[in-house]
Design a protein around this motif. Structure first.
Motif, PDB file in Angstrom:
ATOM      1  N   SER A  63      69.149 -20.672  29.187  1.00 33.39           N
ATOM      2  CA  SER A  63      69.862 -20.705  30.455  1.00 33.39           C
ATOM      3  C   SER A  63      69.157 -20.030  31.506  1.00 33.39           C
ATOM      4  CB  SER A  63      71.100 -19.865  30.088  1.00 33.39           C
ATOM      5  OG  SER A  63      72.024 -19.646  30.982  1.00 33.39           O
ATOM      6  N   VAL A  64      68.737 -18.800  31.228  1.00 32.16           N
ATOM      7  CA  VAL A  64      68.002 -18.008  32.413  1.00 32.16           C
ATOM      8  C   VAL A  64      66.683 -18.609  32.945  1.00 32.16           C
ATOM      9  CG1 VAL A  64      67.286 -15.664  33.118  1.00 32.16           C
ATOM     10  CG2 VAL A  64      69.188 -15.933  31.331  1.00 32.16           C
ATOM     11  N   GLY A  65      66.018 -18.966  31.849  1.00 30.09           N
ATOM     12  CA  GLY A  65      64.694 -19.651  32.131  1.00 30.09           C
ATOM     13  C   GLY A  65      64.929 -20.754  32.977  1.00 30.09           C
ATOM     14  N   GLN A  66      65.573 -21.462  33.032  1.00 34.45           N
ATOM     15  CA  GLN A  66      65.779 -22.843  33.757  1.00 34.45           C
ATOM     16  C   GLN A  66      66.075 -22.412  35.326  1.00 34.45           C
ATOM     17  OE1 GLN A  66      68.716 -25.372  31.401  1.00 34.45           O
ATOM     18  NE2 GLN A  66      67.050 -26.844  31.471  1.00 34.45           N
ATOM     19  N   VAL A  67      66.608 -21.420  35.478  1.00 35.82           N
ATOM     20  CA  VAL A  67      66.828 -21.064  36.995  1.00 35.82           C
ATOM     21  C   VAL A  67      65.531 -20.332  37.497  1.00 35.82           C
ATOM     22  CG1 VAL A  67      68.031 -19.529  38.470  1.00 35.82           C
ATOM     23  CG2 VAL A  67      69.171 -20.797  36.589  1.00 35.82           C
ATOM     24  N   VAL A  68      65.012 -19.288  36.713  1.00 38.14           N
ATOM     25  CA  VAL A  68      63.894 -18.439  36.946  1.00 38.14           C
ATOM     26  C   VAL A  68      62.483 -19.417  37.322  1.00 38.14           C
ATOM     27  CG1 VAL A  68      62.445 -16.570  36.407  1.00 38.14           C
ATOM     28  CG2 VAL A  68      64.750 -16.164  35.729  1.00 38.14           C
ATOM     29  N   GLN A  69      62.495 -20.341  36.563  1.00 40.20           N
ATOM     30  CA  GLN A  69      61.124 -21.085  36.484  1.00 40.20           C
ATOM     31  C   GLN A  69      61.097 -21.799  38.005  1.00 40.20           C
ATOM     32  OE1 GLN A  69      60.880 -24.209  33.490  1.00 40.20           O
ATOM     33  NE2 GLN A  69      62.248 -25.475  34.269  1.00 40.20           N
ATOM     34  N   ASP A  70      61.926 -22.086  38.752  1.00 36.18           N
ATOM     35  CA  ASP A  70      62.014 -22.524  40.024  1.00 36.18           C
ATOM     36  C   ASP A  70      61.137 -21.744  40.963  1.00 36.18           C
ATOM     37  OD1 ASP A  70      63.287 -25.120  39.178  1.00 36.18           O
ATOM     38  OD2 ASP A  70      65.246 -24.406  39.998  1.00 36.18           O
ATOM     39  N   TYR A  71      61.203 -20.322  40.471  1.00 36.48           N
ATOM     40  CA  TYR A  71      60.347 -19.765  41.590  1.00 36.48           C
ATOM     41  C   TYR A  71      58.962 -19.306  41.197  1.00 36.48           C
ATOM     42  CZ  TYR A  71      65.154 -19.243  43.143  1.00 36.48           C
ATOM     43  OH  TYR A  71      66.359 -19.586  43.670  1.00 36.48           O
ATOM     44  N   ASP A  72      58.625 -19.862  40.141  1.00 37.04           N
ATOM     45  CA  ASP A  72      57.513 -19.572  39.479  1.00 37.04           C
ATOM     46  C   ASP A  72      56.361 -20.863  39.782  1.00 37.04           C
ATOM     47  OD1 ASP A  72      54.926 -19.486  37.472  1.00 37.04           O
ATOM     48  OD2 ASP A  72      56.110 -17.853  36.678  1.00 37.04           O
ATOM     49  N   THR A  73      55.518 -20.950  40.586  1.00 35.30           N
ATOM     50  CA  THR A  73      54.617 -22.117  40.960  1.00 35.30           C
ATOM     51  C   THR A  73      54.136 -22.652  39.749  1.00 35.30           C
ATOM     52  OG1 THR A  73      52.996 -20.663  41.500  1.00 35.30           O
ATOM     53  CG2 THR A  73      54.272 -21.211  43.347  1.00 35.30           C
ATOM     54  N   ASP A  74      53.257 -22.197  39.129  1.00 31.44           N
ATOM     55  CA  ASP A  74      52.927 -22.887  37.802  1.00 31.44           C
ATOM     56  C   ASP A  74      53.476 -23.125  36.590  1.00 31.44           C
ATOM     57  OD1 ASP A  74      52.427 -20.383  36.623  1.00 31.44           O
ATOM     58  OD2 ASP A  74      50.376 -20.228  36.983  1.00 31.44           O
ATOM     59  N   LYS A  75      54.676 -22.517  36.541  1.00 32.51           N
ATOM     60  CA  LYS A  75      55.608 -22.470  35.342  1.00 32.51           C
ATOM     61  C   LYS A  75      55.217 -22.062  34.228  1.00 32.51           C
ATOM     62  CE  LYS A  75      58.381 -24.690  38.164  1.00 32.51           C
ATOM     63  NZ  LYS A  75      57.966 -24.535  39.296  1.00 32.51           N
ATOM     64  N   LEU A  76      54.102 -21.289  34.289  1.00 31.86           N
ATOM     65  CA  LEU A  76      53.535 -20.516  32.844  1.00 31.86           C
ATOM     66  C   LEU A  76      53.919 -19.238  33.029  1.00 31.86           C
ATOM     67  CD1 LEU A  76      49.775 -21.471  33.597  1.00 31.86           C
ATOM     68  CD2 LEU A  76      51.299 -22.548  31.989  1.00 31.86           C
ATOM     69  N   PHE A  77      54.527 -18.941  31.594  1.00 32.61           N
ATOM     70  CA  PHE A  77      55.397 -17.735  31.340  1.00 32.61           C
ATOM     71  C   PHE A  77      54.712 -17.074  30.365  1.00 32.61           C
ATOM     72  CE2 PHE A  77      58.769 -20.492  32.705  1.00 32.61           C
ATOM     73  CZ  PHE A  77      59.506 -20.093  33.727  1.00 32.61           C
ATOM     74  N   SER A 125      81.615 -19.477  25.557  1.00 26.97           N
ATOM     75  CA  SER A 125      82.584 -20.735  26.016  1.00 26.97           C
ATOM     76  C   SER A 125      82.591 -20.956  27.379  1.00 26.97           C
ATOM     77  CB  SER A 125      83.923 -20.419  25.427  1.00 26.97           C
ATOM     78  OG  SER A 125      84.590 -19.313  26.175  1.00 26.97           O
ATOM     79  N   ALA A 126      81.781 -20.478  28.156  1.00 24.54           N
ATOM     80  CA  ALA A 126      81.519 -20.682  29.325  1.00 24.54           C
ATOM     81  C   ALA A 126      80.645 -21.713  29.909  1.00 24.54           C
ATOM     82  CB  ALA A 126      81.092 -19.350  30.180  1.00 24.54           C
ATOM     83  N   PRO A 127      80.616 -22.398  31.033  1.00 20.34           N
ATOM     84  CA  PRO A 127      79.498 -23.367  31.424  1.00 20.34           C
ATOM     85  C   PRO A 127      78.281 -22.782  31.166  1.00 20.34           C
ATOM     86  CG  PRO A 127      81.321 -23.404  32.776  1.00 20.34           C
ATOM     87  CD  PRO A 127      81.502 -21.886  31.855  1.00 20.34           C
ATOM     88  N   LYS A 128      77.407 -23.826  30.925  1.00 16.93           N
ATOM     89  CA  LYS A 128      75.957 -23.065  30.760  1.00 16.93           C
ATOM     90  C   LYS A 128      75.182 -22.428  31.685  1.00 16.93           C
ATOM     91  CE  LYS A 128      73.681 -27.736  31.662  1.00 16.93           C
ATOM     92  NZ  LYS A 128      72.827 -28.662  31.089  1.00 16.93           N
ATOM     93  N   GLU A 129      75.760 -22.892  32.946  1.00 22.68           N
ATOM     94  CA  GLU A 129      75.060 -21.827  34.283  1.00 22.68           C
ATOM     95  C   GLU A 129      75.566 -20.723  34.470  1.00 22.68           C
ATOM     96  OE1 GLU A 129      78.433 -24.805  35.645  1.00 22.68           O
ATOM     97  OE2 GLU A 129      76.629 -24.866  34.215  1.00 22.68           O
ATOM     98  N   ALA A 130      76.708 -20.082  33.549  1.00 20.14           N
ATOM     99  CA  ALA A 130      77.328 -18.983  33.944  1.00 20.14           C
ATOM    100  C   ALA A 130      76.681 -17.944  33.561  1.00 20.14           C
ATOM    101  CB  ALA A 130      78.836 -18.926  33.177  1.00 20.14           C
ATOM    102  N   LEU A 131      75.946 -17.984  32.378  1.00 21.18           N
ATOM    103  CA  LEU A 131      74.989 -16.815  32.011  1.00 21.18           C
ATOM    104  C   LEU A 131      73.696 -16.791  33.193  1.00 21.18           C
ATOM    105  CD1 LEU A 131      74.275 -14.594  29.945  1.00 21.18           C
ATOM    106  CD2 LEU A 131      72.701 -16.432  28.819  1.00 21.18           C
ATOM    107  N   ALA A 132      73.252 -17.654  33.510  1.00 20.31           N
ATOM    108  CA  ALA A 132      72.342 -17.383  34.463  1.00 20.31           C
ATOM    109  C   ALA A 132      72.723 -16.943  35.613  1.00 20.31           C
ATOM    110  CB  ALA A 132      71.599 -18.944  34.617  1.00 20.31           C
ATOM    111  N   GLN A 133      74.108 -17.349  36.414  1.00 25.06           N
ATOM    112  CA  GLN A 133      74.150 -17.032  37.438  1.00 25.06           C
ATOM    113  C   GLN A 133      74.769 -15.619  37.332  1.00 25.06           C
ATOM    114  OE1 GLN A 133      77.801 -19.465  38.019  1.00 25.06           O
ATOM    115  NE2 GLN A 133      76.348 -21.030  38.986  1.00 25.06           N
ATOM    116  N   SER A 134      75.151 -14.969  36.394  1.00 21.85           N
ATOM    117  CA  SER A 134      75.438 -13.603  36.071  1.00 21.85           C
ATOM    118  C   SER A 134      74.121 -12.534  35.916  1.00 21.85           C
ATOM    119  CB  SER A 134      76.332 -13.366  34.905  1.00 21.85           C
ATOM    120  OG  SER A 134      76.862 -11.962  34.476  1.00 21.85           O
ATOM    121  N   VAL A 135      73.114 -12.904  35.185  1.00 23.34           N
ATOM    122  CA  VAL A 135      72.166 -12.236  34.871  1.00 23.34           C
ATOM    123  C   VAL A 135      71.299 -12.211  36.313  1.00 23.34           C
ATOM    124  CG1 VAL A 135      72.048 -12.254  32.405  1.00 23.34           C
ATOM    125  CG2 VAL A 135      70.600 -13.886  33.756  1.00 23.34           C
ATOM    126  N   LEU A 136      71.202 -13.047  36.934  1.00 21.50           N
ATOM    127  CA  LEU A 136      70.468 -13.277  38.115  1.00 21.50           C
ATOM    128  C   LEU A 136      70.944 -12.751  39.374  1.00 21.50           C
ATOM    129  CD1 LEU A 136      68.693 -16.664  37.244  1.00 21.50           C
ATOM    130  CD2 LEU A 136      67.746 -14.412  37.067  1.00 21.50           C
TER     131      LEU A 136
END
Length: 462
Positions: A256-270, A425-436
């Motif tokens: 959930s969180v990684g799919q949002v954060v990775q957009d801001y990481d140019t090489d997608k290497l974590f 039970s929330a939509p999968k994007e809800a967690l990412a929206q909250s933590v970010l």
């Protein structure tokens, strides 16, 4: 007999809000141009390059076509997600298309239209923008470019630099005209010699300004709690137990969180680490071991890479303790300290910690957070399981300013905590929206505190 009016036209393509067809990363789009040859048949004219992990691509490869004023030239633009080396597009995911005539593009010079999967079926919110220019100059420019003493942007390796060249359009906006290859782990890169038509590069005007831009860099870090309080991973009661479909709360939080954060990481290497486990070969307790067991290069490729490393390491370690947060936080603060020495706002770091909340070094963690609050970094904590998470809420500081044991307050709020169970039970994007949600303001607050403006492209040079 009247002479036909024929001219060469160059088309620049960009897209926005493309559909996401890849699991664990964004789509890898390519745009192909087709021209009608009659009887509902189409012939490929040209195609752009493939842009990796991007839903808003600006293609540097231009498309060229002969424009016949007296003819109706029907065109079809197709955008595909390319996941293999085959030139055949039949086995690639279709992200949307657009049909028009070349005359419509030329007369408008620039058009933006919605993409469609088929007639009357939009491709989500995806759009395509096409800009047309007549090619009047057949000359070309050949360039060799190198750089020296670049900033070190990666935490463990060196930078992976590439260049993007832009020319200024009539409306003052900058258009991408060439993108070099990426050179891995090199602070003194020499890029391959490249040739670009003078029209593409500067519209044939040798006095036209060009620029090379430098983007903002965000590095994510991931830390996973492997302490004994999570329970035996072989037991269905364990928070690390993999269900029959291969998931658990830890993996769900990473996705959930990684799919949002990775957009801001140019090489997608974590860089991904675990803490609180006994690790092979000697099974000593470690509070910051790389999930891939490679301390020299702890990178995982995208979110899928983290998931794969997690599943690989789980049966090889022994969950133990204690639950110490401070070592992995201090690990990131050391890296952020180096970035803080730079004279501009070029780097920011985000540490994601996933834990069951049973912390044993609260005092040391408080000090580590206070230290980190002076640096370009944020900390996201996702709590899994049914614990009350009072310690995590204390670290979050939403109910008061967090202070170290000696009474030193944080310079700014850098911690965001959310319990995973609230989003079961929330939509999968809800967690990412909250933590970010707080990260953008945290980033801005740091650079305001340092009186730094965001990095802008350098002034145009002739």
């Amino acid at each position: 007999m009247a002479a036909h009016c024929v001219s060469k036209v160059e088309l620049s393509i960009s897209c926005s809000n493309l559909l996401d067809k890849d699991v664990g990363s964004k789509s890898d789009p390519l745009c192909v141009l087709l021209q009608s040859v009659g009887d509902d048949k189409w012939s490929e004219v040209e195609r752009t390059e493939r842009v990796k992990n991007c839903q808003d691509p600006e293609f540097s490869t231009k498309l060229h076509i002969d424009y016949h004023f007296e003819k109706v030239q029907k065109l079809k633009f197709g955008v595909y997600d390319i996941d293999n080396k085959s030139v055949d597009l039949k086995d690639d995911d279709f992200l949307g298309g657009f049909e028009c005539t070349l005359g419509q593009i030329v007369s408008s010079r620039k058009i933006t239209r919605p993409l469609q999967l088929k007639a009357a079926k939009p491709a989500g919110k995806g759009t395509i923008t096409i800009t047309a220019e007549e090619v009047k100059d057949n000359r070309a420019v050949v360039m060799e470019v190198e750089a020296k003493n670049l900033d070190k942007k990666d935490m463990f390796g060196k930078s992976d630099p590439f260049l993007e060249f832009f020319k200024q359009e009539e409306d003052g906006k900058w258009q991408l005209v060439h993108r070099t290859e990426v050179i891995k782990n090199n602070l003194n890169p020499s890029w391959k010699k490249f040739m670009v038509s003078l029209h593409t590069f500067c519209s044939g005007d040798l006095n036209k300004p060009i620029k090379v831009s430098k983007g903002f860099y965000v590095q994510s870090d991931v830390g996973i709690d492997f302490t004994g309080s999570n329970g035996d991973p072989r037991s269905p009661d364990s928070l690390h137990y993999l269900s029959p479909n291969g998931v658990n709360q830890y993996l769900s939080a990473i996705w959930s969180v990684g799919q949002v954060v990775q957009d801001y990481d140019t090489d997608k290497l974590f860089p991904a680490f675990g803490f609180g486990a006994q690790v092979p070969p000697n099974f000593q307790v470690s509070h910051e071991f790389p999930l891939n067991f490679n301390p020299n290069s702890p990178y995982c490729q995208g979110v899928q890479g983290i998931v794969d490393a997690y599943r690989m390491v789980l049966p090889q370690i022994r969950l133990y303790g204690p639950t110490n947060f401070s070592p992995i936080i201090n690990h990131v603060t050391r890296i952020a300290s180096g970035a803080a020495q730079q004279p501009n706002a070029a780097q920011y770091f985000v540490l994601l910690i996933i834990t069951d909340g049973e912390i044993t070094d609260l005092d040391q963690t408080r000090q580590a957070i206070v230290n980190g609050s002076k640096l370009p970094m944020s900390i996201i904590i996702v709590g899994v399981g049914e614990a009350d998470f009072k310690a995590m809420e204390f670290l979050d500081g939403d109910n008061g300013v967090l202070k170290s044991v000696t009474g030193e307050p944080v310079a700014r709020d850098i911690v965001q905590f959310v319990p995973f169970k609230q989003f079961a039970s929330a939509p999968k994007e809800a967690l990412a929206q909250s933590v970010l949600a707080e990260v953008p303001n945290q980033l801005v607050s740091y650079f305001k505190m340092r009186n730094m403006a965001p990095v802008n492209p350098p002034s145009p040079v002739k």
